[in-house]
Design a protein around this motif. Sequence first.
Motif: not given
Length: 423
Positions: A237, A239-241, A251-252, A295-296, A329
């Motif tokens: 998990t 993060e959406s970006a 970014r994640r 994101e995931t 994540c």
Amino acid sequence: GIVAPNAVAAVDGQRQWDRLMAMARLGAITGADGAPGVNRPCLCPLDREARRLLIGWGEAIGLEPSVDALGNLFLRHAGKEPGLPPVLTGSHMDSQPSGGRFDGIWGVLAALEAVQALREAGTATRHPIEIVAWTNEEGGRFAPGCMGSMAYAGHSPPDAWDAVTDGEGIRFGDALAEQLALEADIPRRPLGVVERMRPHAYVEAHIEQGPVLEAEGLDIGVVTGIQGSRWFLVELTGESAHAGTAPLSTRRDAVQDMVRAITALNRLMEDPTDVLRFTVARIEVAPNSSNSVAETVRFTIDFRHPDAAVLTARGDAIESTIRQAVRHCEVAVTERFHALPAEFAPAVVEAVARAAAAQGLAAKRMPSGAFHDAQFMVPLCPSGMVFVPSRRGISHNPAEYSSPEQLAKGARVLAQVLAELAA
Ligand code: HGY
Ligand code: MN
Ligand code: MN
Ligand code: MN
């Protein structure tokens, strides 16, 4: 010499093939190269249609159908002493989503063919023989596989997977309840050996799904055991970006972390002897949009090895390897299936070897790379398997193929083994 020669002679390869082709029409698909395959997941209308077809063939020769709480389907041949523990024989009727016409279903139809031949030949058996079709062996629609046989064997509680969902979010428990309701006319039987006596023995006929028998020009695989398997679900998990604005440095990104994790796992799973099996083949990304950073990510791990020590050592290192490799994540790793390597009983292995030899068939003792419901019968009773060759070793693919003649040889060996074990 051949035990029950009349029964072996009564095996009808054409009848078995015709039944296989009738089943192959239930969920028929066409593979990449035009090969005819099957997509028949467990607990769906096509599975129920296939079960009704099987029951019809069984009842037509006097077998009695019954279903247990996991939906395992049985067809019973009484035997002279019905109170004795039954010899169990069968396999599964569910297929992979892009599966072949033989995986699983042949073992069920070979059992039907062998029992029908025994009855037509008037070969009496003291023990009953029960043909079984196990629920959800493949673990394609609902993970893990072997749910029916694991519950029957008491390896897992019967409600262990009720909350498992398929790709549409349908719960296994609900799909099972629906099937049991639609099959309410079929007599019920208690689940597994808890209420009933242990089987006298278990034999499963199955296609090899590998290249060995064909490469060595052999007819029969005398299966000695099954390697261990462990399945994991990994959830990352991040993060959406925005793909256009978010700097790479902040970014994640769950997909990038999945790549790091799998790269590290490939190192963990290195095996110059090519015995170890490591597969990542199911990946779900959200939001799954080309210009939104992931994101995931959820991905599956299928890890197998014949040596319990390796299965434990490397399997237990999977989670820490992922945690070290992932940069941004959160990580969640769940183990969903853990089957230890299984050794089949000499009594059954020798019966299969004797039957092949007596029938002049070229055979070899060999382990199974694929897992099977037979794995969970091993702690209950003497168990074993009969393999027939797979063309080019292909399986879990519409191109999967075994010839009518090869399948008839397998059914004749099964008929002799059943006659001997149920005598
Ligand atoms: O995955 C397996 O080994 C089995 O064929 N379902
Ligand atoms: Mn199978
Ligand atoms: Mn399979
Ligand atoms: Mn199986």
